[in-house]
Design a protein around this motif. Structure first.
Motif, short mmCIF file in Angstrom:
data_model
loop_
_atom_site.label_atom_id
_atom_site.label_comp_id
_atom_site.label_asym_id
_atom_site.label_seq_id
_atom_site.Cartn_x
_atom_site.Cartn_y
_atom_site.Cartn_z
N GLY A 186 35.97 34.00 48.15
CA GLY A 186 37.19 34.68 47.73
C GLY A 186 37.73 35.59 48.80
O GLY A 186 37.28 35.58 49.95
N SER A 187 38.68 36.38 48.39
CA SER A 187 39.37 37.30 49.28
C SER A 187 39.21 38.72 48.74
O SER A 187 39.24 38.93 47.54
CB SER A 187 40.86 36.93 49.32
OG SER A 187 41.62 37.99 49.82
N TYR A 188 39.05 39.66 49.63
CA TYR A 188 39.03 41.06 49.21
C TYR A 188 40.38 41.74 49.47
O TYR A 188 40.51 42.95 49.35
CB TYR A 188 37.90 41.84 49.90
CG TYR A 188 37.99 41.87 51.40
CD1 TYR A 188 38.82 42.77 52.05
CD2 TYR A 188 37.25 40.99 52.18
CE1 TYR A 188 38.91 42.81 53.42
CE2 TYR A 188 37.33 41.02 53.56
CZ TYR A 188 38.16 41.93 54.17
OH TYR A 188 38.25 41.95 55.54
N ALA A 189 41.40 40.97 49.78
CA ALA A 189 42.73 41.52 50.05
C ALA A 189 43.32 42.12 48.78
O ALA A 189 43.21 41.56 47.70
CB ALA A 189 43.66 40.43 50.58
N ILE A 190 43.95 43.27 48.93
CA ILE A 190 44.62 43.92 47.80
C ILE A 190 46.07 44.20 48.18
O ILE A 190 46.43 44.24 49.35
CB ILE A 190 43.91 45.23 47.38
CG1 ILE A 190 43.82 46.20 48.56
CG2 ILE A 190 42.53 44.94 46.81
CD1 ILE A 190 43.30 47.57 48.20
N THR A 191 46.88 44.40 47.15
CA THR A 191 48.29 44.69 47.40
C THR A 191 48.43 46.07 48.04
O THR A 191 47.54 46.90 47.96
CB THR A 191 49.11 44.65 46.10
OG1 THR A 191 48.56 45.60 45.19
CG2 THR A 191 49.11 43.26 45.49
N ASN A 192 49.57 46.28 48.63
CA ASN A 192 49.84 47.53 49.34
C ASN A 192 50.87 48.36 48.58
O ASN A 192 51.72 48.99 49.17
CB ASN A 192 50.34 47.21 50.75
CG ASN A 192 50.33 48.42 51.66
OD1 ASN A 192 49.63 49.38 51.41
ND2 ASN A 192 51.13 48.37 52.70
N ASP A 193 50.77 48.33 47.25
CA ASP A 193 51.77 49.03 46.44
C ASP A 193 51.18 50.17 45.63
O ASP A 193 51.79 50.67 44.70
CB ASP A 193 52.48 48.04 45.51
CG ASP A 193 51.51 47.35 44.56
OD1 ASP A 193 50.31 47.68 44.58
OD2 ASP A 193 51.96 46.48 43.80
N GLY A 194 49.95 50.57 45.96
CA GLY A 194 49.30 51.65 45.24
C GLY A 194 48.56 51.22 44.00
O GLY A 194 47.85 52.00 43.39
N ARG A 195 48.71 49.95 43.59
CA ARG A 195 48.02 49.47 42.39
C ARG A 195 46.70 48.78 42.73
O ARG A 195 45.93 48.48 41.85
CB ARG A 195 48.91 48.50 41.62
CG ARG A 195 50.15 49.16 41.05
CD ARG A 195 50.98 48.18 40.27
NE ARG A 195 51.42 47.08 41.13
CZ ARG A 195 51.72 45.88 40.69
NH1 ARG A 195 51.63 45.59 39.42
NH2 ARG A 195 52.11 44.94 41.53
N ASP A 196 46.48 48.50 44.00
CA ASP A 196 45.27 47.80 44.43
C ASP A 196 45.02 46.52 43.64
O ASP A 196 43.92 46.22 43.22
CB ASP A 196 44.04 48.71 44.35
CG ASP A 196 44.10 49.85 45.34
OD1 ASP A 196 44.89 49.76 46.30
OD2 ASP A 196 43.37 50.84 45.16
N PHE A 197 46.08 45.74 43.47
CA PHE A 197 46.00 44.46 42.77
C PHE A 197 45.43 43.40 43.71
O PHE A 197 45.65 43.45 44.92
CB PHE A 197 47.40 44.05 42.28
CG PHE A 197 47.41 42.80 41.47
CD1 PHE A 197 46.96 42.81 40.15
CD2 PHE A 197 47.87 41.61 42.01
CE1 PHE A 197 46.97 41.65 39.39
CE2 PHE A 197 47.88 40.45 41.26
CZ PHE A 197 47.42 40.47 39.95
N ASP A 198 44.72 42.44 43.17
CA ASP A 198 44.10 41.36 43.95
C ASP A 198 45.19 40.48 44.58
O ASP A 198 45.74 39.59 43.96
CB ASP A 198 43.20 40.55 43.02
CG ASP A 198 42.38 39.51 43.74
OD1 ASP A 198 42.81 39.02 44.81
OD2 ASP A 198 41.32 39.15 43.22
#
Length: 123
Positions: free
Chosen positions: A81-93
Protein backbone atom coordinates in the motif's frame (compact mmCIF):
# COMPACT_ATOMS: atom_id res chain seq x y z
CA UNK A 1 0.76 -35.57 17.12
CA UNK A 2 0.27 -39.18 16.04
CA UNK A 3 -2.63 -40.63 14.09
CA UNK A 4 -2.95 -44.33 13.55
CA UNK A 5 -5.08 -47.35 12.99
CA UNK A 6 -4.75 -50.80 11.41
CA UNK A 7 -0.98 -50.83 11.81
CA UNK A 8 -0.47 -47.42 10.20
CA UNK A 9 1.01 -44.64 12.24
CA UNK A 10 1.45 -41.10 10.92
CA UNK A 11 3.40 -38.65 12.98
CA UNK A 12 2.97 -34.97 12.36
CA UNK A 13 5.65 -32.57 13.50
CA UNK A 14 3.51 -29.65 14.70
CA UNK A 15 6.56 -27.43 15.22
CA UNK A 16 7.76 -28.02 11.65
CA UNK A 17 4.31 -27.23 10.25
CA UNK A 18 4.18 -24.08 12.35
CA UNK A 19 7.60 -23.02 11.01
CA UNK A 20 6.50 -23.79 7.47
CA UNK A 21 3.41 -21.61 7.53
CA UNK A 22 4.03 -19.11 10.32
CA UNK A 23 7.72 -18.35 10.60
CA UNK A 24 8.86 -15.05 9.08
CA UNK A 25 11.91 -16.98 7.82
CA UNK A 26 10.01 -19.93 6.36
CA UNK A 27 9.06 -20.70 2.76
CA UNK A 28 5.57 -19.20 3.01
CA UNK A 29 7.02 -15.90 4.25
CA UNK A 30 9.56 -15.95 1.43
CA UNK A 31 6.77 -16.41 -1.11
CA UNK A 32 4.75 -13.60 0.47
CA UNK A 33 7.83 -11.38 0.43
CA UNK A 34 8.37 -12.05 -3.27
CA UNK A 35 4.69 -11.35 -3.96
CA UNK A 36 4.93 -8.07 -2.02
CA UNK A 37 7.94 -7.00 -4.06
CA UNK A 38 6.25 -7.84 -7.37
CA UNK A 39 3.01 -6.04 -6.54
CA UNK A 40 4.87 -3.02 -5.15
CA UNK A 41 6.91 -2.62 -8.32
CA UNK A 42 3.76 -3.00 -10.45
CA UNK A 43 1.92 -0.39 -8.38
CA UNK A 44 4.84 2.03 -8.65
CA UNK A 45 4.89 1.60 -12.44
CA UNK A 46 1.15 2.30 -12.64
CA UNK A 47 0.82 5.11 -10.09
CA UNK A 48 0.01 8.42 -11.75
CA UNK A 49 2.69 11.09 -11.48
CA UNK A 50 2.03 14.79 -11.94
CA UNK A 51 5.07 16.42 -13.59
CA UNK A 52 4.81 19.47 -11.31
CA UNK A 53 3.42 17.81 -8.20
CA UNK A 54 -0.06 18.20 -6.85
CA UNK A 55 -1.65 20.09 -3.98
CA UNK A 56 1.68 21.13 -2.51
CA UNK A 57 3.20 17.65 -2.78
CA UNK A 58 6.31 16.98 -4.88
CA UNK A 59 6.11 15.13 -8.17
CA UNK A 60 6.12 11.39 -7.54
CA UNK A 61 4.85 11.70 -3.95
CA UNK A 62 2.36 8.83 -4.29
CA UNK A 63 4.80 6.59 -6.15
CA UNK A 64 7.53 7.11 -3.57
CA UNK A 65 5.13 6.23 -0.74
CA UNK A 66 4.23 2.77 -2.08
CA UNK A 67 5.78 -0.16 -0.29
CA UNK A 68 5.14 -3.55 1.27
CA UNK A 69 5.56 -5.19 4.64
CA UNK A 70 5.33 -8.72 5.95
CA UNK A 71 2.97 -8.94 8.90
CA UNK A 72 2.99 -11.80 11.34
CA UNK A 73 0.15 -11.11 13.76
CA UNK A 74 -2.88 -13.35 13.17
CA UNK A 75 -0.91 -15.41 10.63
CA UNK A 76 1.45 -14.39 7.89
CA UNK A 77 0.35 -11.87 5.30
CA UNK A 78 1.85 -9.22 3.09
CA UNK A 79 0.50 -5.69 3.03
CA UNK A 80 1.12 -3.59 -0.06
CA UNK A 81 0.00 0.00 0.00
CA UNK A 82 0.78 3.65 0.22
CA UNK A 83 1.33 5.83 3.26
CA UNK A 84 0.55 8.99 1.28
CA UNK A 85 -1.97 11.34 2.87
CA UNK A 86 -3.80 14.38 1.59
CA UNK A 87 -2.37 17.82 2.18
CA UNK A 88 -5.61 19.44 3.30
CA UNK A 89 -5.31 19.05 7.07
CA UNK A 90 -7.58 15.99 7.17
CA UNK A 91 -4.78 13.45 6.67
CA UNK A 92 -7.00 11.40 4.35
CA UNK A 93 -5.52 8.33 2.63
CA UNK A 94 -4.36 9.88 -0.66
CA UNK A 95 -3.39 6.51 -2.14
CA UNK A 96 -6.94 5.23 -1.58
CA UNK A 97 -8.44 8.39 -3.10
CA UNK A 98 -6.35 7.91 -6.25
CA UNK A 99 -7.13 4.18 -6.43
CA UNK A 100 -10.93 4.40 -6.07
CA UNK A 101 -11.61 8.05 -6.85
CA UNK A 102 -13.53 10.75 -5.01
CA UNK A 103 -16.26 13.19 -5.94
CA UNK A 104 -13.57 15.63 -7.09
CA UNK A 105 -11.22 13.13 -8.67
CA UNK A 106 -11.70 10.22 -11.06
CA UNK A 107 -10.28 6.86 -10.03
CA UNK A 108 -6.83 6.02 -11.35
CA UNK A 109 -6.34 2.41 -10.24
CA UNK A 110 -2.71 1.47 -9.76
CA UNK A 111 -2.76 -1.03 -6.91
CA UNK A 112 -5.47 -3.51 -7.91
CA UNK A 113 -4.10 -3.85 -11.46
CA UNK A 114 -0.66 -4.55 -9.97
CA UNK A 115 -2.07 -7.77 -8.48
CA UNK A 116 -2.30 -9.08 -12.06
CA UNK A 117 1.50 -9.11 -12.13
CA UNK A 118 1.32 -12.21 -9.92
CA UNK A 119 -0.50 -14.21 -12.63
CA UNK A 120 1.75 -17.02 -13.80
CA UNK A 121 4.51 -16.19 -11.30
CA UNK A 122 5.99 -19.05 -9.34
CA UNK A 123 6.61 -17.89 -5.82
Amino acid sequence: MAVGGRGIRIEVDDAAIHDLVSSPNGPVAKALTRAGEIVTQGAKRRAPVSPRGSHGRPSGYLRSSIGWELRTEHGLRTRVGSYAITNDGRDFDYGLAVEVGTRKMAAQPYLRPALDDLNGVTL
